[in-house]
Design a protein around this motif. Structure first.
Motif, short mmCIF file in Angstrom:
data_model
loop_
_atom_site.label_atom_id
_atom_site.label_comp_id
_atom_site.label_asym_id
_atom_site.label_seq_id
_atom_site.Cartn_x
_atom_site.Cartn_y
_atom_site.Cartn_z
N VAL A 326 0.86 -1.18 0.00
CA VAL A 326 0.00 0.00 0.00
C VAL A 326 0.89 1.23 0.00
CG1 VAL A 326 -1.87 1.20 1.19
CG2 VAL A 326 -1.71 -1.29 1.34
N ALA A 327 0.75 2.04 -1.05
CA ALA A 327 1.57 3.26 -1.13
C ALA A 327 0.82 4.37 -0.42
CB ALA A 327 1.83 3.61 -2.60
N ILE A 358 1.65 -3.99 3.72
CA ILE A 358 2.99 -3.43 3.88
C ILE A 358 3.09 -2.08 3.20
CG2 ILE A 358 5.44 -3.79 3.38
CD1 ILE A 358 5.09 -6.62 3.69
N THR A 359 3.76 -1.17 3.88
CA THR A 359 4.15 0.05 3.19
C THR A 359 5.64 0.26 3.43
OG1 THR A 359 3.50 2.32 2.76
CG2 THR A 359 3.66 1.69 5.07
N LYS A 382 2.42 6.91 12.14
CA LYS A 382 1.53 7.53 11.16
C LYS A 382 1.20 6.55 10.03
CE LYS A 382 2.85 12.35 11.47
NZ LYS A 382 3.91 13.20 10.93
N GLN A 383 2.23 5.87 9.59
CA GLN A 383 2.05 4.94 8.47
C GLN A 383 1.15 3.77 8.89
OE1 GLN A 383 3.00 5.38 5.40
NE2 GLN A 383 4.01 7.30 5.87
N LEU A 387 -2.23 2.49 7.20
CA LEU A 387 -2.41 1.11 6.73
C LEU A 387 -3.70 0.52 7.28
CD1 LEU A 387 0.99 -0.84 6.94
CD2 LEU A 387 -0.40 -0.38 4.92
N ARG A 388 -3.90 0.70 8.58
CA ARG A 388 -5.12 0.18 9.21
C ARG A 388 -6.35 0.82 8.60
NH1 ARG A 388 -3.84 -2.79 13.83
NH2 ARG A 388 -1.70 -2.39 14.49
#
Lengths: 464, 248
Positions: A326-327, A358-359, A382-383, A387-388
């Motif tokens: 996931v970007a 995954i990012t 933050k990432q 993602l969640r």
């Protein structure tokens, strides 16, 4: 040939050196001879009157199975002698430490147990992918190479899904080692890869606690106890044991194979990502199940029959690990939804599929020391939140999904490495939007991933 | 020798050609046709000609119940569709082809191997070997053969027996080379080349290496649409065309 060879004898070009093991089924010698680039051993079965009848069949099984296996997790097969003439098996002498070295010296630290268990689970997955179930996983049948990789040895009672099972009808009583034998093996089933996961659970239990989960029973009735009675929770014996590790161990030790992990790859995944294990009451409890739950287990055990398993490869195919990249940095809702739509078709709630989201973020190079660390942590959080947020509409139960933020200057390389290390079966990745300046860069990532991934890759593109 | 084993071709020329082509690519240097060259399909003459050509070069050929029925021009024990096919088939054959069928033995032996269309226990009775008990009878009456290659039953199967016990059935997977060592006794049902019935349309054949002592069951796709069209054009029962299209 009468009797066993002596040191200095030469059999088909292999010179017999010292005897290194003499067991019930056969004798093992170190041998020298043809240059293979690795040390070799020769196994000679005990045949003839007065010797166990199983010896010849287990010899045949090992020759058949080992001859068909490849990869770093099994000894390399060199040669076999004709059973009618001189029966022998020559294979790589695996250099390393047997897992048995870790046993019997009191509890092994949890991190070490996780490392060892991960190595064994990786080896088992490699075996299962080749349609073989080991059926005798125990500390003395695992050798750890210096690299940390585990090698499984002794395929005398293994089952190869594509070959006739010479042991299936021959010997009615269960074969294997009592402390590690799965309930379905106790009942005579020989074709379920999850039997090896049960044995792995018993090994992990033993490493953690210094005790066998079900003792070492010798009678059929003693062996059947594991069909219904749960073992003492490891945390009752080793209070400091992490809940997540108990969760993994007890899930491997479920009496019904359907309640265990679906694949060794999934066990490896949890052992490699402790922070992603969903801890339930199973992982927390320090007592055995109460009377009520025991009764339920006991009643289930009465009607218990092993699942009929189609084939190991089909079993594995039904429980894939899906990775979605996931970007989070540059994306929009249309792209998010397109990615989710693809993932929805692959990962269905309640099925044994697992999804790793995954990012990959780039390291922040301009900061150093404590500041950098702090910045990285807050960036990571933050990432994770993003993602969640991305995954929420999928509505997957927590046991089926995990989130990973990786930091790397080479996103494609990081994704590929992750896919290889975690036995990922399918990568889903977005293609870059054409009108974004970063398109070129992202394009490189999906192109490289799809070109080099060890598995299927789906590149998701939004129309327009 | 690397034996290409074919059974139950049933006058299916397209299937036979596909099997032989693949057998050639796999390095077969010996051939065995274990009965039922004809019956059901639309190309009995062409199939017999090809098999006869192989026989002239040393191939083993044994007689099946459909071959026998065509010779006798009678099909009393067969189902109506099969019986109609038998009577139709007989009319297509020339004298030479009939003479070739007439020359076929019920069984043939090579070193350690017995070729027989149905059960070795009673080769002319055409008993189906469909379970371990039947396999045990066939093995027991094979006069010590290590490998028995049969047809008649259209689904591939492998039975293995060691000394005492009842033979154990095994469902082989196509393309896998299985060790079949002479310490045990093996009864292989090759599966039908020309009329598969296990839900798959691909033709069955097998490759037996008598030096390495290995056996591989194979499936090969062939032009079943063409074979079925010929069955219909010949006016043979519709059911026989349908079977080829669905492998049932």
């Amino acid at each position: 040939m009468s009797g066993l060879p002596e040191r200095g004898d030469v059999i088909d070009g292999f010179r017999i050196e010292e005897r290194i093991h003499a067991g019930g089924m056969g004798v093992i010698y170190r041998v020298s001879g043809p240059e293979t680039g690795f040390p070799m051993i020769m196994k000679i079965p005990r045949l003839g009157p007065g010797e166990p009848g199983e010896a010849v069949v287990t010899f045949e099984v090992e020759r058949m199975v080992l001859g068909a296996l490849t990869g770093p997790h099994v000894p390399r097969f060199v040669a076999a002698g004709d059973l009618a003439r001189i029966p022998y098996l020559v294979m790589e002498r695996v250099e390393g430490r047997p897992l048995a070295d870790w046993v019997g010296k009191g509890p092994v630290p949890p991190a070490e147990v996780a490392r060892l268990g991960l190595a064994v689970a990786n080896a088992l997955h490699s075996l299962h992918l080749q349609n073989v179930v080991h059926l005798d996983v125990k500390p003395s049948n695992v050798i750890l190479r210096e690299s940390g990789e585990a090698v499984l040895i002794d395929f005398g009672i293994a089952h190869h899904g594509h070959f006739p099972d010479l042991l299936a009808e021959e010997f009615r009583r269960p074969m294997g080692s009592a402390p590690y034998l799965s309930p379905e093996q106790v009942l005579g089933a020989r074709d379920d890869a999850r039997s090896d996961l049960f044995a792995l659970g018993a090994v992990l239990y033993e490493l953690c606690t210094g005790r066998m989960p079900f003792g070492s029973p010798t009678s059929p009735a003693g062996l059947r106890v594991r069909l219904h009675r749960d073992p003492v929770p490891p945390r009752a014996l080793v209070p400091g044991l992490p809940e997540w590790l108990q969760e993994v161990i007890l899930r491997c030790l479920e009496p019904d194979a359907a309640d265990r992990y679906a694949t060794a790859a999934q066990v490896a995944f949890d052992l490699g990502h402790p922070d992603q294990v969903t801890v339930t009451s199973q992982g927390r409890r320090t007592r055995r199940l109460g009377v009520g739950k025991r009764m339920v287990r006991w009643l289930r055990a009465i009607g218990y029959g092993p699942d009929s398993v189609s084939s190991t490869s089909l079993q594995l195919a039904a429980a894939p690990i899906v990775l979605v990249a996931v970007a989070t940095a540059h994306t929009n809702e249309a792209r998010n939804e397109a990615l989710r739509a693809t993932v929805r078709r692959l990962v269905i709630a309640g099925e044994p599929t697992r999804l790793a989201c995954i990012t990959v973020i780039r390291p922040a190079p301009e900061l150093v020391g404590a500041d950098r660390h702090e910045a990285a942590t807050s960036q990571r959080i933050k990432q994770l939140v993003q993602l969640r947020h991305w995954a929420e509409p999928l509505k997957l139960p927590p046991q089926q999904i995990s989130y990973h933020v990786m930091e790397s200057g080479d996103p494609a390389g990081a994704l590929l490495e992750y896919a290889r290390a975690n036995h990922v079966d399918h990568v889903v990745i977005g293609s870059p939007p054409r009108d974004v300046t970063l398109g070129g860069l992202l394009g490189t990532v999906s192109t490289k991933v799809s070109a080099e991934a060890p598995c299927t890759v789906t590149v998701v593109r939004v129309r327009g | 020798m690397r034996w290409a084993l074919l059974a139950d071709i049933h006058a299916n020329l397209e299937a036979l050609q596909a099997c032989l082509e693949q057998a050639g690519r796999e390095g077969a240097d010996g051939y065995a046709f274990v009965g039922d060259l004809i019956g059901y399909g639309a190309d009995p003459g062409a199939v017999i000609d090809i098999v006869e050509e192989h026989a002239r070069h040393g191939a083993v050929v044994v007689r099946g119940n459909h071959d026998a029925a065509a010779l006798e021009n009678s099909a009393e024990t067969m189902n109506p569709a099969a019986a109609r096919a038998v009577l139709w088939t007989r009319k297509q054959l020339n004298q030479r082809q009939v003479a070739f069928l007439d020359s076929l033995p019920l069984t043939a032996r090579r070193e350690g191997i017995l070729f027989v269309h149905a059960s070795a226990a009673s080769p002319g009775q055409w008993t189906y070997v469909t379970d371990p008990a039947r396999a045990a009878e066939s093995i027991a009456m094979s006069k010590g053969a290590t490998w028995i290659f049969s047809g008649h039953v259209h689904e591939p199967a492998l039975y293995f027996a060691s000394g005492s016990g009842r033979p154990v059935p095994f469902k082989p997977m196509a393309g896998v080379t299985i060790p079949v060592e002479k310490r045990r006794r093996w009864l292989a049902i090759i599966g039908s080349a020309g009329q598969p019935r296990d839900g798959r349309t691909e033709a069955c054949w097998a490759l037996f290496d008598d030096v390495k002592q290995t056996l591989a069951f194979h499936r090969v796709p062939y032009d079943w649409a063409q074979a079925a069209a010929k069955v219909r054009a010949a006016g043979l029962p519709e059911r026989l065309a349908h079977r080829l299209e669905h492998g049932e």
